[in-house]
Design an enzyme around this catalytic site. Structure first.
Site, PDB file in Angstrom:
ATOM      1  N   HIS A   1     -35.397  67.051  68.664  1.00 53.93           N
ATOM      2  CA  HIS A   1     -33.962  67.204  68.887  1.00 53.93           C
ATOM      3  C   HIS A   1     -33.228  66.651  67.652  1.00 53.93           C
ATOM      4  O   HIS A   1     -33.861  66.211  66.690  1.00 53.93           O
ATOM      5  CB  HIS A   1     -33.528  66.402  70.127  1.00 53.93           C
ATOM      6  CG  HIS A   1     -33.660  67.168  71.392  1.00 53.93           C
ATOM      7  ND1 HIS A   1     -32.684  67.968  71.910  1.00 53.93           N
ATOM      8  CD2 HIS A   1     -34.684  67.234  72.265  1.00 53.93           C
ATOM      9  CE1 HIS A   1     -33.088  68.509  73.041  1.00 53.93           C
ATOM     10  NE2 HIS A   1     -34.307  68.087  73.284  1.00 53.93           N
TER      11      HIS A   1
ATOM     12  N   HIS B   1     -19.928  66.800  75.871  1.00 49.79           N
ATOM     13  CA  HIS B   1     -19.235  65.938  76.832  1.00 49.79           C
ATOM     14  C   HIS B   1     -17.752  65.738  76.545  1.00 49.79           C
ATOM     15  O   HIS B   1     -17.129  64.821  77.074  1.00 49.79           O
ATOM     16  CB  HIS B   1     -19.920  64.570  76.905  1.00 49.79           C
ATOM     17  CG  HIS B   1     -21.330  64.693  77.353  1.00 49.79           C
ATOM     18  ND1 HIS B   1     -21.695  65.405  78.463  1.00 49.79           N
ATOM     19  CD2 HIS B   1     -22.475  64.203  76.824  1.00 49.79           C
ATOM     20  CE1 HIS B   1     -22.996  65.344  78.614  1.00 49.79           C
ATOM     21  NE2 HIS B   1     -23.503  64.639  77.630  1.00 49.79           N
TER      22      HIS B   1
ATOM     23  N   ASP C   1     -34.892  74.682  81.035  1.00 47.05           N
ATOM     24  CA  ASP C   1     -35.220  76.064  80.725  1.00 47.05           C
ATOM     25  C   ASP C   1     -36.380  76.067  79.738  1.00 47.05           C
ATOM     26  O   ASP C   1     -36.268  75.523  78.647  1.00 47.05           O
ATOM     27  CB  ASP C   1     -33.978  76.724  80.097  1.00 47.05           C
ATOM     28  CG  ASP C   1     -34.013  78.228  80.207  1.00 47.05           C
ATOM     29  OD1 ASP C   1     -35.097  78.784  80.451  1.00 47.05           O
ATOM     30  OD2 ASP C   1     -32.956  78.845  80.043  1.00 47.05           O
TER      31      ASP C   1
END
Lengths: 376, 376, 376, 376
Positions: free
Chosen positions: B104, B17, B339
């Site tokens: 993650h 970002h 994805d």
């Protein structure tokens, strides 16, 4: 080249026929209690030709600290260490000297350096690992003090005989949680903590020997009590450093962490390690550990575990059709006795390299933690 | 940290970002013809959401060279490059923002840095790899000029669908000898050069998507025309550097070179790569290539090939029972499209990292060759 | 820390009371003829207490090569070297042990490492420089082979007695062009090649000794036959590396290159080194050499020359009012004999560090030259 | 090459005619408040052509942070920064393009890289220092937070006009204790805090300009509130790193710390810095500070102060007899306006480099302190 690490940094020297092999370990925290007695045990475990652990007092490969300690404590200055070579004269290899040994480093060393060492493969000699093991023992002592870190490696495969290494298998996970070096060594020279598998492995090694051949193996290593937050994104993710460390060992062909290659087949919904709050440690933990203790290149406090593939020993007594340095066809067979499987001896070396990676990363993170505490 | 290499050295910056992502490439040989056109194609191959190759002129992720070239040639000074981020504002994640996403890097980044980035995992974002790919394209161009080096990666496995990667299999060896990037891309977005296997892989990915799940894969990479003598014993053996490079990529869980883990089961007499004199190249070569082109940590001139395991994508639409940052139980499901398999997109990234390792080692060996020529 | 260099890299260990001092030299070009006889002479020049050069066979501080050579040639692998310490036991300093010696490193070492070495200043001991000199001798031999590089250092100032070091003075420039190590040593232990100045310097040292005091000095060093193109912009400009190397020596307080501090007063029109075409070398050279052989951080082929300021020796027999470690006022006077000026002994150390910098930069540039030849 | 530092590490890119100049700063502690407003002021001080400080809002050389911060705080990830170049097209130099400018880097860059940049000296351009100043501003902010470290540089000499820099002079020591950036800038563009000397310096610069000539200068820098214990023996002594940093700046010819070159003449009995117990800080301090705040390569908590010699500007309007690249005799004179003395503009650059050295060493020592606390 011959240095490894950033803040905790080892530099090694030596090959098989020179005066000594050794290392300089820079960045060892000052004030750590340290004598040769802390270092010798892993060197003794590393020694060749041992059918069982030899008595520490009577050993070969005895290490001498040259500098960096006083009255049994580290000064914070570099620690020089050396182990004498017994066989310091270049060999007369006669016939075999004409051949680059297949799958050894004789040919590539000659091409790279343009000079042929008597030993053939120069620093590819197993003796080079002595400096690593000596340095690793210091790293381990620091990690023990810092976080009670435990590092245990064991043989998980010889040829096709193996312990199931499936990250989804509770028995394997339990083994990782509990296995000790004592258990590993108790299982006999094969260093597999499961006695039944150990016997089958020993048989596989004996079969290879009887066929004048050799066979490979896999070493699995678990690191427990790892502090959260180790590893330096992005190029120096913790698993990247571990892979680097392990693939820098002679005869290695592969590295996998956590679920590894088998994990490829597990869908995300099963592979993801869900979080839960652990009352005992008062922090988030994961229910499963497919990640192998590292996420995003950073340790998450779960056990780190990985496996390293060692190819079959290149030196075999069986005749091999190959070529001489000058391109003539010929047949080569190694003389004398040869170890048909070196995986058990790799155990302390794998532990040493793991310790070096962890210690270095812990030192770096300690700096970040201190700096963060200042600015935040 | 964020630098990789010794003489050919890339430093990257950027997360998802921020304003831009990019890199500085230091040590690029002076006088090399270089424009953005040399770099863009691999960046375009790396882009998400492509069902086929988009036209280079109309793309997103467009790279701009900032420095180090003049009139289309490198000056030998550092090459700054950047790619703008389209989405520069930190997201409002609302609900999902309460959860560290399982598998993650959200949780480990928070623990390591003590601060929570809007993107969660900071530099673990896939956008970070843009700088690597840009740098790798330069490395590749140099290697091409220097030795006509060819680097081709392809998807060799998705879930349990795979190309046989057996080093003893002549068909696999032949594939390594011949596969081109054109073939890889021709096979469709899955980037597997075997059309039949490609179809099955595509099916596996679709199945994962239909189950709101994800699946992993393996990327295999071959490097042809490698100069003999690359790799720096002992800690920086060529395979160690490659393993480091590959395990520094997001979502990787394993690396194997040559015969790899399977090679463990092959006895030495079959695993050893026998030498023969090759009339065409006028030098020793090996009949087999179980070593994967590297012996004793040094390239031997045969094809280097290795495989990298990528775990299943962590972001899935399926609900996962997990915990919030503050330890409360909850259920998390990713919104939007995701994805279910990223292996095809990893292709140019694996190629880039391979090129960076090779270029750096070639530069180092060029120095040694020159020095040896002086003193010997 | 304890390593220096990139491709030609030395790592040292050892302090005054440990078993040995030594080093590992990594990156030495393979095939170089090398035995202890190449290294001992500079170590012998470095030894304390010498009124003239001692016979090489009967010396103390004898170096032993541990690895990296075979049959008198380097293998390209790291060269381990060590010199035994004669006095390996920590001293009983009794009274003086209570005091951090003024302008020594006792206090700062204690603060930095949190532990007090018996020797006080740990690695600030002059013995630490042995590893540097040993490594430098190898670097020098390589430079000699590569480009007939000549490195000669000499004492240019003791107290206020000095050789004129004015870059505009033809006599000084001529001295730099011609001075040899033989001339430097011939002038007696003071190592100033101008006999008249040497006598005055000796007198200054004797005066200091008679006053139970000490005095500082300046070492000037010239490097001739330097290849054009050495030095790595921007942070590793050649003069930056030389300054780093010299200021890493004990007791140094300043470094200047070319016209140095005096050059500040010379207007650009006189300071600029005008180019002319030199028929003999068939290239551009400069009429003057105010730059000191380096422009833009890169060697230009002219003589590199620089000077290093060494402060007065901190250990003096005269009583000094100072404080103990725990803050009590007291008076300290060193016992025994002390060298009132160490500048002459710094000569081989300055030469060694210069050689290490040059060899490393030459290796790096050799790589660039080779790469440029490929791509351009 | 183009990177500097170990844990706090800057990598820069850019030359005068490319798109932008900038840097990547790696290792910045996470959680530090940081926006462009922290960085711009020193960049503005660095700008050419300023007769007084320009308003920050209306400036050229405006810096843009690309990455590594969010909501005004650092994330711990690399901080990319860039400043656009206004003049991005290579110049047409016509006649002057035939000449390597005397005492510029045109000739050495051509020899080193084998390619001629339009700007001549490539990265020797003053614009290269922009990245350093930007990075240094971050380092400084961290140091301020950590220890209230103050870094103030000023012009202490222009030509032969100078402030007395004698370490024995109480007035100089007092200046070092008290001088502020406000005082330095208040004195006008010459940036000398002594108004009388400043006037004479300005006159010296004007004289040089009137003669179409140039003149050199000395920058002195003091660092206050330095933590004890910074610096890494032996090769990375704190003064060695500072010397390296300063001599990596364009046009520098010398570095001295503490008593410097003049200290050579002071006998040890006067040069030694006697200890006393300081009630206020509750620790040992030194009565004098000839050491310049560093002993044995380690900061002792006293002010660090050093001076850097900058040669006369090489670009002058006066005609110079010199030679063309191809060896023909000729006369060269610079067109347009040229700054006859750049020392004042070097002030923020010297401060930046000092901050980078200190921040890196503080981070390393923080790690050691933490490790020592664990093991001791």
């Amino acid at each position: 080249m011959s240095s490894f690490g950033t803040l905790f940094k080892v530099t090694t020297y030596g090959e098989s026929h020179c005066k000594s092999v050794g290392c300089i370990v820079d960045g060892v925290p000052p004030g750590l209690e340290l004598t040769e007695d802390d270092i010798q045990p892993q060197l003794t475990r590393r020694r060749p030709g041992q059918s069982k652990l030899t008595t520490p007092r009577n050993e070969k490969d005895r290490v001498f600290i040259q500098s960096g300690t006083e009255k049994g404590k580290t000064l914070g200055t570099p620690i020089g260490m050396l182990v004498a070579n017994e066989d310091q004269r270049p060999h007369d290899y006669s016939e075999t000297d004409l051949y680059p040994r297949p799958s050894h480093a004789d040919y590539t060393y000659l091409c790279k350096y343009g000079i042929k060492a008597a030993s053939g493969g120069g620093r590819s000699s197993a003796r080079e690992t002595i400096g690593r093991v000596a340095a690793g023992a210091i790293a381990e002592k620091f990690l023990k003090k810092a976080n009670n870190v435990e590092i245990v490696a064991f043989v998980s495969q010889v040829g096709s005989v193996k312990i199931n290494r499936d990250a989804q298998d509770p028995k394997f996970i339990e083994l990782l949680n509990t296995v000790t070096r004592e258990q590993v060594d108790a299982a006999g020279p094969i260093r597999c903590p499961d006695p039944t598998v150990a016997d089958a492995m020993t048989k596989a090694v004996e079969d290879a020997r009887d066929s004048k051949d050799s066979i490979g193996g896999v070493v699995t290593c678990v690191i427990r009590n790892v502090p959260i937050g180790l590893g330096e994104p992005v190029f120096d993710k913790l698993e990247a450093q571990l892979a680097h460390a392990m693939l820098s060992l002679p005869a290695t062909k592969g590295f996998e962490i956590g679920s590894g290659f088998a994990g490829v087949e597990i869908p995300g919904s099963k592979h993801n390690d869900a979080f839960y709050f652990d009352e005992e440690t008062n922090r988030l933990r994961t229910k499963t550990n497919n990640s192998g203790g590292i996420q995003g290149g950073i340790s998450n406090g779960e056990n780190i575990y990985f496996s390293v593939a060692f190819k079959s020993v290149a030196t075999i007594s069986k005749e091999q059709a190959t070529a001489t340095y000058d391109g003539k066809k010929g047949v080569l067979a190694a003389r004398g006795r040869h170890d048909p499987n070196v995986t058990p001896r790799a155990i302390p070396i794998v532990e040493a390299m793991a310790a070096l990676v962890l210690a270095d990363n812990l030192l770096i993170q300690k700096s970040r933690d201190a700096a963060h505490a200042i600015v935040a």
